[in-house]
Design a protein around this motif. Structure first.
Motif, PDB file in Angstrom:
ATOM      1  N   CYS A 119       3.193  -2.036 -11.331  1.00  0.00           N
ATOM      2  CA  CYS A 119       2.643  -3.116 -10.518  1.00  0.00           C
ATOM      3  C   CYS A 119       1.280  -3.530 -11.062  1.00  0.00           C
ATOM      4  O   CYS A 119       0.582  -2.737 -11.705  1.00  0.00           O
ATOM      5  N   PRO A 123      -1.990  -7.893  -5.586  1.00  0.00           N
ATOM      6  CA  PRO A 123      -1.369  -6.946  -4.654  1.00  0.00           C
ATOM      7  C   PRO A 123       0.064  -7.344  -4.329  1.00  0.00           C
ATOM      8  O   PRO A 123       0.328  -8.479  -3.939  1.00  0.00           O
ATOM      9  N   GLY A 124       0.984  -6.415  -4.540  1.00  0.00           N
ATOM     10  CA  GLY A 124       2.377  -6.667  -4.248  1.00  0.00           C
ATOM     11  C   GLY A 124       3.201  -7.201  -5.399  1.00  0.00           C
ATOM     12  O   GLY A 124       4.412  -7.375  -5.259  1.00  0.00           O
ATOM     13  N   PRO A 163       3.496 -12.818  -4.972  1.00  0.00           N
ATOM     14  CA  PRO A 163       3.311 -12.511  -3.555  1.00  0.00           C
ATOM     15  C   PRO A 163       2.408 -13.510  -2.836  1.00  0.00           C
ATOM     16  O   PRO A 163       2.391 -13.566  -1.605  1.00  0.00           O
ATOM     17  N   TRP A 181       3.747  -8.579   0.295  1.00  0.00           N
ATOM     18  CA  TRP A 181       2.510  -7.863   0.618  1.00  0.00           C
ATOM     19  C   TRP A 181       2.112  -8.216   2.044  1.00  0.00           C
ATOM     20  O   TRP A 181       1.899  -9.380   2.365  1.00  0.00           O
ATOM     21  N   HIS A 183      -0.496  -6.713   5.057  1.00  0.00           N
ATOM     22  CA  HIS A 183      -1.510  -5.725   5.450  1.00  0.00           C
ATOM     23  C   HIS A 183      -1.092  -4.940   6.689  1.00  0.00           C
ATOM     24  O   HIS A 183      -1.532  -3.799   6.883  1.00  0.00           O
ATOM     25  N   ALA A 188       1.761  -1.459   2.543  1.00  0.00           N
ATOM     26  CA  ALA A 188       1.628  -2.917   2.540  1.00  0.00           C
ATOM     27  C   ALA A 188       2.521  -3.570   1.500  1.00  0.00           C
ATOM     28  O   ALA A 188       3.025  -4.682   1.710  1.00  0.00           O
ATOM     29  N   ALA A 189       2.717  -2.897   0.371  1.00  0.00           N
ATOM     30  CA  ALA A 189       3.538  -3.446  -0.717  1.00  0.00           C
ATOM     31  C   ALA A 189       5.004  -3.106  -0.489  1.00  0.00           C
ATOM     32  O   ALA A 189       5.353  -1.936  -0.259  1.00  0.00           O
TER      33      ALA A 189
END
Length: 247
Positions: A119, A123-124, A163, A181, A183, A188-189
């Motif tokens: 990854c 994020p994600g 994402p 993603w 929170h 979260a992912a």
């Protein structure tokens, strides 16, 4: 395999291929789960694995380079299914590059079980492998200033899903409404290294369907296609967690 101590408590292991990196990552996770390896973080990338928070990196460097790493074992975890509409603005270009129809691009892509190799970028964002090498595609010569969230994209040997909205130069072949993603979700992912993924087509591919306009392209950037070897990823930079440059 080459193992390089990083500071007093980390080790960067360089492998020859992405498959070898995934195999080593799986083996290290197994050893940690069994208590044979005490380490704070195990971070896979395109062709490296970073072990951080490791006691005696020099000893582990010697042990790992002398080890025979088994292939990635079959995974028991369930497959994450991502519904996708194969309606991306670059679908026709990918079809031309593959020498098939747009419908066949959808069929080929949806027939593969992917695996999250690592990854990065945002994020994600997972870098998914699984397509045979004959389906590698180049990045767009001119990246877009904004790619919509949920865009399913190809670049080099990887498939990825944006994402969130961001600049990007990958080839967009479809769209998913799945949130990658969140929170409020734990974790979260949705995708993490080792996750099995399948894309499930939603609706037929219609080559005559108009595509919603995307942001105007930006000037081309000299971004490499082959994976790089630095272990830290920052959004918009080139690293093994982001080997295709800004996604």
């Amino acid at each position: 395999m080459r193992a390089l101590p990083v500071g007093d408590s980390a080790l960067l292991v360089e492998l020859s291929t992405g498959d070898e990196a995934q195999a080593l990552h799986a083996e290290l996770l197994r050893r940690r789960a069994e208590g044979a390896l005490i380490v704070r973080e195990i971070v896979p990338a395109a062709r490296t694995v970073l072990l951080d928070g490791l006691e005696d990196p020099v000893r582990w460097a010697s042990e790992l380079t002398a080890s025979d790493i088994p292939p990635v074992p079959p995974r028991a975890r369930e497959v994450v299914e991502l519904p996708v509409r194969y309606d991306g603005p670059d679908l026709a270009d990918v079809a031309a590059h593959w020498g098939v129809s747009e419908q066949e691009v959808a069929g080929i892509h949806a027939s593969v079980e992917f695996r999250v190799a690592f990854c990065g970028f945002a994020p994600g964002f997972g870098y998914l492998t699984g397509l045979p090498s004959r389906y590698d595609v180049p990045r767009r010569a001119t990246p877009r200033t904004a790619v919509p969230p949920g865009s399913v994209a190809l670049a080099g040997p990887y498939t990825g899903v944006y994402p969130r909205s961001s600049p990007g130069g990958w080839q967009l072949i479809g769209t998913t409404d799945t949130v990658l993603w969140d929170h409020a979700r734990v974790p979260a992912a949705l995708l993490s290294p080792g996750t099995r993924v399948r894309f499930v087509p939603v609706g037929p591919v219609d080559p005559a369907k108009p595509v919603a306009p995307l942001a105007e392209p930006v000037a081309a950037q000299p971004e490499p296609v082959s994976p790089q070897e630095q272990p830290i990823a920052h959004a918009g930079t080139v690293s093994p967690a982001n080997p295709m440059g800004t996604a």
